[in-house]
Each structure stands twice: as C-alpha cells, then as structure tokens.
Design a protein around this motif. Structure first.
Motif, PDB file in Angstrom:
ATOM      1  N   SER A  10      -2.061 -10.689   0.941  1.00  0.00           N
ATOM      2  CA  SER A  10      -2.966 -10.775  -0.197  1.00  0.00           C
ATOM      3  C   SER A  10      -2.171 -10.870  -1.496  1.00  0.00           C
ATOM      4  O   SER A  10      -1.018 -10.435  -1.554  1.00  0.00           O
ATOM      5  N   GLU A  11      -2.815 -11.392  -2.527  1.00  0.00           N
ATOM      6  CA  GLU A  11      -2.172 -11.442  -3.843  1.00  0.00           C
ATOM      7  C   GLU A  11      -2.201 -10.090  -4.542  1.00  0.00           C
ATOM      8  O   GLU A  11      -1.498  -9.879  -5.525  1.00  0.00           O
ATOM      9  N   LEU A  12      -3.043  -9.183  -4.055  1.00  0.00           N
ATOM     10  CA  LEU A  12      -3.136  -7.831  -4.605  1.00  0.00           C
ATOM     11  C   LEU A  12      -2.882  -6.817  -3.499  1.00  0.00           C
ATOM     12  O   LEU A  12      -3.336  -7.008  -2.366  1.00  0.00           O
ATOM     13  N   ILE A  13      -2.173  -5.751  -3.845  1.00  0.00           N
ATOM     14  CA  ILE A  13      -1.989  -4.668  -2.884  1.00  0.00           C
ATOM     15  C   ILE A  13      -2.468  -3.355  -3.509  1.00  0.00           C
ATOM     16  O   ILE A  13      -2.314  -3.138  -4.712  1.00  0.00           O
ATOM     17  N   PRO A  14      -3.063  -2.493  -2.682  1.00  0.00           N
ATOM     18  CA  PRO A  14      -3.489  -1.190  -3.187  1.00  0.00           C
ATOM     19  C   PRO A  14      -2.283  -0.292  -3.424  1.00  0.00           C
ATOM     20  O   PRO A  14      -1.291  -0.349  -2.685  1.00  0.00           O
ATOM     21  N   VAL A  15      -2.408   0.530  -4.464  1.00  0.00           N
ATOM     22  CA  VAL A  15      -1.341   1.448  -4.834  1.00  0.00           C
ATOM     23  C   VAL A  15      -1.941   2.839  -5.039  1.00  0.00           C
ATOM     24  O   VAL A  15      -2.822   3.023  -5.885  1.00  0.00           O
ATOM     25  N   SER A  21       5.063  16.450  -8.984  1.00  0.00           N
ATOM     26  CA  SER A  21       5.241  17.909  -9.049  1.00  0.00           C
ATOM     27  C   SER A  21       4.233  18.691  -8.222  1.00  0.00           C
ATOM     28  O   SER A  21       4.543  19.782  -7.742  1.00  0.00           O
ATOM     29  N   THR A  22       3.027  18.145  -8.028  1.00  0.00           N
ATOM     30  CA  THR A  22       1.981  18.894  -7.327  1.00  0.00           C
ATOM     31  C   THR A  22       1.557  18.264  -6.006  1.00  0.00           C
ATOM     32  O   THR A  22       0.917  18.916  -5.187  1.00  0.00           O
ATOM     33  N   GLY A  23       1.848  16.986  -5.824  1.00  0.00           N
ATOM     34  CA  GLY A  23       1.396  16.271  -4.640  1.00  0.00           C
ATOM     35  C   GLY A  23      -0.044  15.794  -4.745  1.00  0.00           C
ATOM     36  O   GLY A  23      -0.569  15.169  -3.829  1.00  0.00           O
ATOM     37  N   GLU A  24      -0.701  16.060  -5.867  1.00  0.00           N
ATOM     38  CA  GLU A  24      -2.091  15.654  -6.046  1.00  0.00           C
ATOM     39  C   GLU A  24      -2.206  14.132  -6.154  1.00  0.00           C
ATOM     40  O   GLU A  24      -1.439  13.488  -6.871  1.00  0.00           O
ATOM     41  N   VAL A  25      -3.177  13.565  -5.429  1.00  0.00           N
ATOM     42  CA  VAL A  25      -3.458  12.137  -5.553  1.00  0.00           C
ATOM     43  C   VAL A  25      -4.249  11.947  -6.848  1.00  0.00           C
ATOM     44  O   VAL A  25      -5.295  12.556  -7.049  1.00  0.00           O
ATOM     45  N   LEU A  26      -3.747  11.082  -7.724  1.00  0.00           N
ATOM     46  CA  LEU A  26      -4.349  10.900  -9.038  1.00  0.00           C
ATOM     47  C   LEU A  26      -5.296   9.712  -9.101  1.00  0.00           C
ATOM     48  O   LEU A  26      -6.339   9.784  -9.741  1.00  0.00           O
ATOM     49  N   MET A  27      -4.937   8.620  -8.469  1.00  0.00           N
ATOM     50  CA  MET A  27      -5.753   7.417  -8.581  1.00  0.00           C
ATOM     51  C   MET A  27      -5.323   6.386  -7.555  1.00  0.00           C
ATOM     52  O   MET A  27      -4.279   6.523  -6.917  1.00  0.00           O
ATOM     53  N   LEU A  28      -6.145   5.369  -7.428  1.00  0.00           N
ATOM     54  CA  LEU A  28      -5.828   4.191  -6.635  1.00  0.00           C
ATOM     55  C   LEU A  28      -6.057   2.987  -7.533  1.00  0.00           C
ATOM     56  O   LEU A  28      -7.069   2.911  -8.236  1.00  0.00           O
ATOM     57  N   ASP A  77       4.179  -2.821   4.801  1.00  0.00           N
ATOM     58  CA  ASP A  77       4.521  -3.417   3.503  1.00  0.00           C
ATOM     59  C   ASP A  77       3.317  -4.015   2.787  1.00  0.00           C
ATOM     60  O   ASP A  77       3.436  -5.005   2.074  1.00  0.00           O
ATOM     61  N   ASP A  78       2.116  -3.400   2.963  1.00  0.00           N
ATOM     62  CA  ASP A  78       0.945  -3.933   2.268  1.00  0.00           C
ATOM     63  C   ASP A  78       0.201  -2.884   1.449  1.00  0.00           C
ATOM     64  O   ASP A  78      -0.900  -3.136   0.964  1.00  0.00           O
ATOM     65  N   THR A  79       0.800  -1.725   1.291  1.00  0.00           N
ATOM     66  CA  THR A  79       0.265  -0.663   0.434  1.00  0.00           C
ATOM     67  C   THR A  79       1.447   0.102  -0.144  1.00  0.00           C
ATOM     68  O   THR A  79       2.455   0.292   0.540  1.00  0.00           O
ATOM     69  N   LEU A  80       1.311   0.538  -1.398  1.00  0.00           N
ATOM     70  CA  LEU A  80       2.374   1.323  -2.019  1.00  0.00           C
ATOM     71  C   LEU A  80       1.895   2.729  -2.336  1.00  0.00           C
ATOM     72  O   LEU A  80       0.710   2.948  -2.601  1.00  0.00           O
ATOM     73  N   LEU A  81       2.832   3.644  -2.316  1.00  0.00           N
ATOM     74  CA  LEU A  81       2.631   5.012  -2.813  1.00  0.00           C
ATOM     75  C   LEU A  81       3.650   5.200  -3.917  1.00  0.00           C
ATOM     76  O   LEU A  81       4.854   5.016  -3.688  1.00  0.00           O
ATOM     77  N   ILE A  82       3.169   5.512  -5.103  1.00  0.00           N
ATOM     78  CA  ILE A  82       4.069   5.731  -6.232  1.00  0.00           C
ATOM     79  C   ILE A  82       3.904   7.169  -6.702  1.00  0.00           C
ATOM     80  O   ILE A  82       2.794   7.596  -7.028  1.00  0.00           O
ATOM     81  N   THR A  83       5.007   7.899  -6.713  1.00  0.00           N
ATOM     82  CA  THR A  83       4.967   9.249  -7.276  1.00  0.00           C
ATOM     83  C   THR A  83       5.354   9.143  -8.747  1.00  0.00           C
ATOM     84  O   THR A  83       6.253   8.378  -9.118  1.00  0.00           O
ATOM     85  N   VAL A  84       4.615   9.894  -9.566  1.00  0.00           N
ATOM     86  CA  VAL A  84       4.774   9.774 -11.009  1.00  0.00           C
ATOM     87  C   VAL A  84       4.833  11.143 -11.682  1.00  0.00           C
ATOM     88  O   VAL A  84       4.435  12.148 -11.115  1.00  0.00           O
ATOM     89  N   GLU A  85       5.304  11.109 -12.901  1.00  0.00           N
ATOM     90  CA  GLU A  85       5.170  12.225 -13.823  1.00  0.00           C
ATOM     91  C   GLU A  85       4.038  11.810 -14.761  1.00  0.00           C
ATOM     92  O   GLU A  85       4.190  10.875 -15.551  1.00  0.00           O
TER      93      GLU A  85
END
Length: 104
Positions: A10-15, A21-28, A77-85
């Motif tokens: 796909s031209e778009l992938i979910p992220v 710091s907390t492991g909380e899922v913030l958004m998709l 390789d069709d979904t990403l997980l990004i950890t952020v501050e």
C-alpha cells in the motif's frame, strides 16, 4: 535507507505511536514514503492526513511534538511502531492518548 520494502502492499502504512517512558499507546496514524523519510530525517513524527490529503508534522500547530526515540517495523514490514517522547497531549481532543474511550 530504502523505504520501498514498507510500501509494497500500500502507499500508506499504519503507525502505532507509543510513549517510551510509560509504554502507553498514544495514537495510530498513517505514513507514506515522504512522511516516513521526514520522520527519519528530522527525528520528529510526520504523517499523511487521509482526510486533508497532505503531510502534517505532529505538534506543528499545537506545540505537542513527538520526539522519535525508536522505530520498529513489524514482521511483514507493513506496520510501524514508533516510540516517542511526547510533549503535551497526543490527541486533538486534549487527552494524553487517543485511546480513552473504554468500550467494555
């Protein structure tokens, strides 16, 4: 880095965005090649808005930026997980996470 392997299906992938710091899922959200490249280059999250049909830098208008800590690809390789501050709220409603509506 060749990003083509992430956009075969796909031209778009979910992220999935997770607070380091907390492991909380913030958004998709969704990325295209350009937003993924900008995220890698700048160290801050960039996404493709499906409704507005344009790139957006998370926090550009709200000041609630997401500094990238790590980027992981799933096994296909069709979904990403990004950890952020996360600075401030991740959700446009003002909630820290977009996942605050408990169904059951």
């Amino acid at each position: 880095m060749n990003l083509d392997q992430y956009f075969i299906k796909s031209e778009l992938i979910p992220v999935v965005i997770q607070e380091k710091s907390t492991g909380e899922v913030l958004m998709l959200a969704y990325m295209n090649r350009e937003s993924m490249q900008k995220t890698i280059e700048t160290g801050y999250t960039w996404f493709w808005s499906r409704s507005r049909k344009e790139l957006w830098n998370k926090g550009a208008t709200s000041g609630h930026f997401q500094k990238v800590i790590d980027i992981y690809a799933d096994c296909d390789d069709d979904t990403l997980l990004i950890t952020v501050e996360q600075t401030g709220a991740a959700c446009h409603t003002g909630s820290h996470s977009c996942f605050f509506k408990k169904l059951k």
